[in-house]
Write an enzyme that holds these catalytic residues in place. Structure first.
Site, PDB file in Angstrom:
ATOM      1  N   CYS A  64      45.882  17.855  -5.494  1.00 20.44           N
ATOM      2  CA  CYS A  64      46.171  17.813  -6.930  1.00 20.44           C
ATOM      3  C   CYS A  64      47.042  16.593  -7.167  1.00 20.44           C
ATOM      4  CB  CYS A  64      46.931  19.087  -7.327  1.00 20.44           C
ATOM      5  SG  CYS A  64      47.497  19.108  -9.044  1.00 20.44           S
ATOM      6  N   LYS A 118      48.745  24.452  -2.707  1.00 24.42           N
ATOM      7  CA  LYS A 118      48.356  23.447  -3.720  1.00 24.42           C
ATOM      8  C   LYS A 118      49.295  22.264  -3.530  1.00 24.42           C
ATOM      9  CE  LYS A 118      48.064  22.818  -8.738  1.00 24.42           C
ATOM     10  NZ  LYS A 118      48.199  23.494 -10.026  1.00 24.42           N
ATOM     11  N   TRP A 119      48.737  21.110  -3.204  1.00 23.60           N
ATOM     12  CA  TRP A 119      49.512  19.918  -2.813  1.00 23.60           C
ATOM     13  C   TRP A 119      49.481  18.941  -3.977  1.00 23.60           C
ATOM     14  CZ3 TRP A 119      50.776  18.584   2.595  1.00 23.60           C
ATOM     15  CH2 TRP A 119      51.292  17.304   2.749  1.00 23.60           C
ATOM     16  N   ASP A 120      50.573  18.864  -4.705  1.00 24.98           N
ATOM     17  CA  ASP A 120      50.600  18.087  -5.948  1.00 24.98           C
ATOM     18  C   ASP A 120      51.223  16.704  -5.732  1.00 24.98           C
ATOM     19  OD1 ASP A 120      50.268  17.641  -8.653  1.00 24.98           O
ATOM     20  OD2 ASP A 120      51.352  19.431  -9.302  1.00 24.98           O
ATOM     21  N   ASP A 140      44.236  18.643 -15.389  1.00 26.90           N
ATOM     22  CA  ASP A 140      45.121  19.593 -16.083  1.00 26.90           C
ATOM     23  C   ASP A 140      44.492  20.039 -17.391  1.00 26.90           C
ATOM     24  OD1 ASP A 140      47.121  19.820 -14.265  1.00 26.90           O
ATOM     25  OD2 ASP A 140      48.415  18.306 -15.165  1.00 26.90           O
TER      26      ASP A 140
HETATM   27  C1  DGJ Z   1      50.700  19.134 -12.263  1.00 28.07           C
HETATM   28  C2  DGJ Z   1      49.532  19.989 -11.897  1.00 28.07           C
HETATM   29  O1  DGJ Z   1      48.336  19.351 -12.200  1.00 28.07           O
HETATM   30  C3  DGJ Z   1      49.653  21.321 -12.624  1.00 28.07           C
HETATM   31  O2  DGJ Z   1      48.536  22.111 -12.354  1.00 28.07           O
HETATM   32  C4  DGJ Z   1      50.915  21.993 -12.180  1.00 28.07           C
HETATM   33  O3  DGJ Z   1      50.830  22.305 -10.820  1.00 28.07           O
HETATM   34  C5  DGJ Z   1      52.094  21.094 -12.468  1.00 28.07           C
HETATM   35  N1  DGJ Z   1      51.913  19.790 -11.888  1.00 28.07           N
HETATM   36  C6  DGJ Z   1      53.361  21.706 -11.918  1.00 28.07           C
HETATM   37  O4  DGJ Z   1      54.429  20.880 -12.039  1.00 28.07           O
END
Ligand code: DGJ
Length: 726
Positions: free
Chosen positions: A525, A475-477, A547
């Protein structure tokens, strides 16, 4: 080849399955004649009409009078008579800015040229696509502009981009280089776009186009939660299933500008591309700059037809991941279950429980590395927190897999915390301007992704982790927007390149890692859906949609998102109630049904669920598995808009029309509500469909009479019908 050139009239015609796009070289200029329903053959030369008298609108060159300001240009410039917003603006060595582009040649080629460094649509075999390349030039300044138009066999889209090359012996700078522009000579339109905020992404807004310019723009360095790089122009009477709809989607994840201008002659100009705000790009002699691609989809079957065009294009011709065509795992993510407070034992017991309930992959979210126990520290330090994970990632991954589920890990590669080993070692690696405050967002700074050394470091660090542990999913945030956009490695005259170079750096890291680890499912993400765009989809076939996992909000967010993006792109999870973002309590079944119309999963502590909810999870995962191929390959029809009333409804129909899943959501309770029926669409009128409850209906009954909607008792009613032909 779906691209034709009529030599006598110098007319180009590009035909797709559902549209024709026509241009003409006239008096040396490339003019737009038509984009709309398929034209077939015929001589289109009569289409061009010039405004005889256009006061105060400067005349174009040539013997007969015509106005530059009223002509439909295919790639408009400024400074020589067209007073509307241009697609291209240059700054030349003598300080002048006027550009005039005339036709210099063209070629029609099989296949599609690569666009190095940028996400792009693609074809496996040259015969799957055709590309028209029209070369224009400014003969005075020796600027060459190649306009690319790619059309894919069987798809209703034209994909455009522009490539600029400095053919002079002096430097010049690009100030604005959009990807596509369309001049509609007449017509009334509504404009539709997706706006929002964190936890409220991609809500649909529609309004009549009025005089002046409507600008949709991101200056955040990311495509953003606030506005999405997609918009549509539609006929005022166009709805979901009928009427003309023109969609524009930019394949880019950074600053963008999309605009619609209604001018003094009631002509409409629609454009999209990189935002010119804070942008400039130096071109030394011989150098080139290429714009990102823009996908243009026309449908005479309304917004639904347009969305279907985008969905197919993005699924088949954009997403590059091998995962695009594989069934995605049902995941459970520990973020809302534990936030930062977890350890190996907790994750392993979540994985065990997940397996029992039919969930296929556990994602370990933020908080697994360095000293990351809250959001004030450690971004950039991508090594395990040994208190939480004593045996490291490898041991955890192996233990999770031994439970029978896959294993995923969260990263936020483009960021650094001031309190981190990385920052202490390389304080100059973040975006910053000497002498200015380094602005924090969520307590973090941005790495300067325009620096090759920073990108190389990230590639090697992340590769090391993905090599050392059996990780199936990333998951690449990306949790803040850009400030102090200035790069220590760029010269002062090159600082206008920093925003775009940031994006190019990010794309290089993504490109290398996704190619190096093709077995890994990458999910995009950005604090939910702050970078939900067609650029990211090239690398990450699914993106965390928001979110906000509240059932009602999700119906709205996913409905809006579906205007341009396929269901497979929308990562959608069931979380607990009261919802962590809205505080609202919706039934488990309501949340489950909304989430199932996406890349499905859970975001809650499975060990805290009641027995009843656990049974529901098992049922939902089993249902999802039965419906998954329909949901990921079928055609979406939106039936009721949550932006227009108290309900939302959509259905997905298999390409052969033999299966359908109908989802209905009602929000507020309606005492003594009128009886209501939901009329379906996209079915075979004569076929007999059977529901899982054993009820039988003909397609004609379902489409003309419809299904009886349940009476709403209390708030948040949902219903699903799975229909198959007998
Ligand atoms: C923002 C993301 O949208 C969330 O799902 C989660 O991964 C948080 N960051 C973690 O800091």
């Amino acid at each position: 080849m779906p691209i034709r050139y009529d030599e006598t009239n110098r007319i180009f015609q590009i035909d797709t399955a559902t549209s024709s796009y026509v241009m003409q070289v006239w008096n040396g200029f490339l003019l737009h004649l038509y984009w709309g329903a398929p034209l077939g053959g015929g001589d289109h030369a009569y289409m061009l009409r010039h405004r005889g008298r256009a006061s105060f609108s400067p005349a174009g060159p040539g013997s007969s009078p015509w106005s530059m300001d009223a002509a439909p240009f295919e790639y408009p410039t400024s400074g020589t008579g067209d007073m509307r917003a241009p697609a291209l603006e240059m700054l030349y060595a003598d300080g002048s800015r006027a550009t005039e582009l005339t036709y210099a040649g063209h070629e029609i080629i099989m296949g599609k040229p690569e666009i190095p460094g940028l996400p792009h649509t693609n074809c496996e075999r040259p015969e799957d696509a055709g590309t028209l390349v029209v070369t224009l030039e400014d003969t005075v300044k020796k600027l060459e502009v190649k306009l690319f138009y790619t059309v894919f066999e069987g798809y209703g889209a034209v994909v455009r981009s522009a490539l600029l090359t400095n053919r002079s012996s002096e430097p010049m700078a690009v100030l604005k280089c959009l990807s596509a522009s369309i001049d509609y000579d007449c017509g009334d339109y509504d404009e539709i776009h997706l706006h929002g905020s964190w936890a409220r992404e991609r809500h649909l807004e529609r309004a009549r186009v009025t005089h002046g310019i409507k600008l949709l723009e991101s200056r955040r360095g990311a495509s953003s939660h606030a506005l999405n790089p997609f918009f549509a122009l539609v006929a005022p009477d166009a709805g979901e299933q009928r009427g003309e709809a023109y969609g524009f989607a930019l394949l880019y994840s950074g600053n963008f500008a999309a605009s619609v201008e209604l001018d003094q002659y009631a002509s409409t100009r629609a454009m999209t591309g990189i935002s010119p705000w804070c942008f400039s790009w130096g071109l030394k002699p011989g150098e080139s700059f290429q714009s990102p691609e823009a996908a243009l989809v026309f449908s005479s079957e309304g917004l639904g037809g347009m969305s279907h065009g985008f969905h197919r294009l993005f699924r088949d011709r954009l997403c590059r991941s091998p995962w695009q065509s594989k069934p995605r795992p049902v995941v459970v993510n520990n973020w809302e279950a534990t936030y930062f407070d977890f350890d190996e034992a907790k994750l392993v017991s979540l994985a065990k429980k997940a397996k029992q309930l039919g969930i296929e992959l556990l994602v370990m979210d933020d908080g697994w590395f360095a000293r990351r126990n809250d959001d004030t520290t450690s971004l950039g330090d991508w090594f395990e927190n040994r208190e939480k994970l004593p045996g490291g990632l490898k041991q955890l991954a192996e233990k999770v897999k031994a439970c029978g589920t896959g294993f995923g890990v969260w990263f936020e590669p483009e960021m650094v915390s001031p309190d981190s080993e990385l920052y202490r070692a390389h304080p100059d690696w973040c975006l910053h301007i000497d002498g200015r405050r380094r602005t924090l967002g969520r307590n973090q700074l941005l790495l300067d992704m325009s620096r090759p050394d920073v990108c190389d470091y990230l590639i090697e660090t992340l590769s090391g982790i993905l090599e050392k542990a059996p990780i199936d999913y990333v998951k690449w945030d990306f949790n803040r927007n850009l400030t102090e956009v200035h790069s220590a490695l760029l010269p002062k005259e090159g600082q206008g390149e920093a925003y775009h170079r940031f994006m190019l750096g990010t794309y290089r890291v993504l490109d290398t890692l996704t190619k190096r680890f093709p077995q890994v499912l990458f999910e995009g993400c950005s604090g939910g859906g702050g970078r939900f765009d067609a650029g990211m989809l090239y690398y990450t076939p699914q993106i965390w949609t928001s979110d906000d996992t509240d059932g009602v909000e999700r119906v709205k967010i996913q409905y809006g998102t579906s205007l341009a993006y396929p269901l497979t792109a929308m990562s959608a999870h069931v979380s607990v109630t009261p919802n962590h973002q809205t505080g609202r309590a919706t039934p488990f079944s309501f949340r489950g049904l909304a989430a199932m119309t996406g890349a499905f999963g859970y975001e809650l502590d499975l060990e805290k669920l009641s027995e009843e909810d656990c049974a529901e999870v098992s049922e939902q995962t089993a249902n999802f598995r039965r419906w998954q191929s329909l949901l990921s390959e079928g055609r979406l029809y939106r039936l009721r808009s949550p932006f227009e009333g108290n309900e939302g409804a959509w259905m997905v129909v298999s390409e052969d029309g033999k299966k359908a899943l109908v989802s209905y959501f009602c929000f507020e309770a309606r005492p003594n509500a009128p009886l209501d029926r939901l009329r379906l669409t996209g079915l075979h009128a004569e076929a007999l469909y059977r529901s899982e409850e054993g009820d039988e209906f003909t397609g004609a009954q379902l489409m003309n009479f419809g299904l009886h909607l349940p009476e709403t008792k209390g708030e948040y009613t949902s219903a699903a019908w799975y229909l198959r032909t007998k």
